[in-house]
Design an enzyme around this catalytic site. Structure first.
Site, short mmCIF file in Angstrom:
data_model
loop_
_atom_site.label_atom_id
_atom_site.label_comp_id
_atom_site.label_asym_id
_atom_site.label_seq_id
_atom_site.Cartn_x
_atom_site.Cartn_y
_atom_site.Cartn_z
CE LYS A 188 -2.79 3.29 2.03
NZ LYS A 188 -2.11 4.53 1.65
N GLY A 241 6.43 5.43 8.72
CA GLY A 241 5.55 6.60 8.78
C GLY A 241 5.57 7.22 10.16
CB SER A 242 3.30 9.66 11.66
OG SER A 242 2.01 9.07 11.68
N GLY A 246 1.57 4.51 13.59
CA GLY A 246 2.17 3.28 14.09
C GLY A 246 1.41 2.71 15.27
CD GLU A 264 11.97 4.84 9.75
OE1 GLU A 264 11.57 5.75 10.53
OE2 GLU A 264 12.27 5.04 8.57
CB CYS A 299 12.97 8.63 8.28
SG CYS A 299 11.50 8.19 7.34
CD GLU A 398 9.66 12.89 12.06
OE1 GLU A 398 10.61 12.41 11.42
OE2 GLU A 398 8.64 12.23 12.36
#
Length: 494
Positions: A188, A241-242, A246, A264, A299, A398
């Protein structure tokens, strides 16, 4: 990479995109689509299918069927190896097409995308092609008369959800080792950058990957991603992703079939400059690109700059001047240093975080403006903030944009405290002329990756993964295969 080559591709029509399910391109069952809008100029490129639970279920069933039939999972390893090499061949043959297509989709500057997207993806498929026939089981040291065999087996169906910043690179990090281990995959892509991965899927078919082994579903995370995360026949979910997403994926796993979830989740990575750094000018140059490349949408970006007080003013002035000199503009122009921000939504977040930092007392040294080098596009000049305090949001959260937070430190102990002063632990950098200090800092910093006298560039041979709230598991290197293999013990009485 020549400008003429890029210009020949930049206006190529892109047809509306379907999804790849069981070797066939198909629209969503609902007929719904999503527009693909380029951050370069705000123009719509095409549409992608908006997959719902029905489409996701079809894709997972196709992956499961191909796995159980053994068309890939039980293929002779040497044959799987050949196909993965052929995929790499086709990526290389379509290098320019893939690079330009990806830049039109997500706005990364072409100089970086050329190497980091198709260049990296081809290398990743080659690396894991060579791993296919080098994964062995083990014989345990058992008592006489007993044989203990430890088998390594493909797990089954792997769902991979990848982000928009480097879709080909990160997609390859997940697809290639999962395939090398013998699994079938449902991919995806981000709804903000699906085009290059859809093209990759066709190249995989062209290279001879059996139908159903790689399936691609597109759509928004809250529907398509959620359906994948909750599907009862997905064995492994791997995600980049974020943090908030997650956590949602972990919850979905707990409420469904307890599928293994590898995450991650980004970071707030410290880049630490000591006064004995061997070359401050080079450190400033590399540190600037360590945060500002791809408009800070990396990242591992070194978004916190910690500088020893004795060289703080000199170093920050150097870096400020470099940031101010960076050329921001059309990412398909080879003379540009920095391209577009990926979306209006991300640009608004960048500006919000910058405004909050200034309200909390940080000082803007340069940049931070929304600019319009290409009408209708999303662009921001690189921002350098100093007078940043550890408790400020800009020092702890972030941004995922071209915003650098600078803080001074007095000694090694304070540098470590500041470096470890967030919830994250993905990457870090250390600049020093002392080998002993470098080793001490590598040990002391809580991060999965520590650069020394550089920032960025680790290749496929070493793992990338976070600690703390930057996630779990590893992409890249032989270690990535561990995610996609099960251990099975055979205990045999002789």
């Amino acid at each position: 990479m020549k400008q003429e080559q890029i210009d020949a591709l930049r206006h190529q029509p892109i047809p509306d995109q379907g999804m790849l399910i069981d070797g066939q391109w198909a629209a969503a069952a609902s007929g719904q689509t999503l527009p693909v809008v380029s951050p370069i100029d705000g123009q719509q490129l095409c549409t992608i299918a908006a997959a719902g639970p029905v489409d996701v279920d079809r894709a997972v069933q196709a992956a499961r069927r191909s796995f159980e039939q053994g068309v890939w999972s039980r293929m002779v390893p040497a044959e799987r190896k050949k196909i993965l090499h052929r995929i790499a061949d086709r990526i290389e043959a379509h290098h320019a097409e893939l690079a330009v297509l990806g830049v039109r989709d997500n706005g990364t500057e072409i100089a970086m995308a050329w190497k980091a997207e198709p260049g990296s993806a081809a290398g990743t498929f080659r690396y894991y092609a060579e791993c296919v026939d080098k994964v062995n089981g083990e014989i345990a040291p058992t008592p006489e008369g007993t044989l203990g065999l430890i088998h390594k087996e493909a797990v089954g169906v792997v769902a991979a959800i990848v982000p928009w910043n480097f879709p080909l690179m990160i997609g390859a990090w997940k697809i290639a080792p999962a395939l090398a281990a013998g699994n079938s995959v449902v991919l995806k892509p981000s709804e903000d950058a699906s085009l290059s991965l859809l093209r990759l899927a066709q190249l995989c078919l062209d290279a001879g990957l059996p139908t159903g082994v790689l399936n691609v579903v597109t759509g928004i995370g809250a529907e398509t991603g959620e359906a994948l995360a909750r599907h009862m026949d997905v064995d492994i979910l791997t995600f980049t992703g974020s943090g908030p997403v997650g956590r949602m994926l972990l919850k979905a796993s707990a409420e469904s079939n307890l599928k293994r979830v590898y995450l991650e989740l980004g970071g707030k990575s410290p880049n630490i400059v000591f006064d004995d750094a061997p070359d401050l000018a080079q450190a400033a140059k590399v540190s600037a690109m360590g945060i500002f490349r791809n408009s800070g949408q990396v990242c591992v970006a070194g978004s916190r700059l910690l500088v020893q007080r004795s060289v703080h003013d000199e170093f920050v002035e150097r870096l400020q001047n470099i940031a101010a000199s960076l050329r921001v503009g059309d990412p398909l122009d080879v003379t540009m240093d920095i391209g577009a921000v990926s979306s209006a939504r991300q640009l608004a977040r960048n500006q919000s975080m910058l405004a909050r930092a200034l309200a909390q007392g940080a000082r803007l040294r340069t940049g931070g403006q929304v600019i319009a080098p290409v009408p209708g596009g999303q662009y921001m000049s690189p921002a350098v903030l100093d007078a940043v305090q550890p408790e400020m949001d800009i020092a702890r959260q972030e941004v995922f944009g071209p915003v650098l937070a600078v803080m001074p430190f007095d000694d090694e102990a304070q540098a470590v405290r500041l470096a470890n002063g967030t919830e994250y632990g993905l990457a870090a950098g250390v600049w020093t002329g002392s080998l002993s200090r470098a080793h001490r800092m590598v040990r002391a910093i809580k991060a999965g990756l520590v650069h020394v006298n550089t920032y960025g560039g680790p290749d496929i041979t070493v793992p990338l993964g976070g600690v703390r709230q930057s996630g779990n598991g590893h992409d890249k290197s032989m270690h990535a295969l561990d995610k996609y293999l099960d251990l099975k013990t055979a205990w045999i009485q002789l």
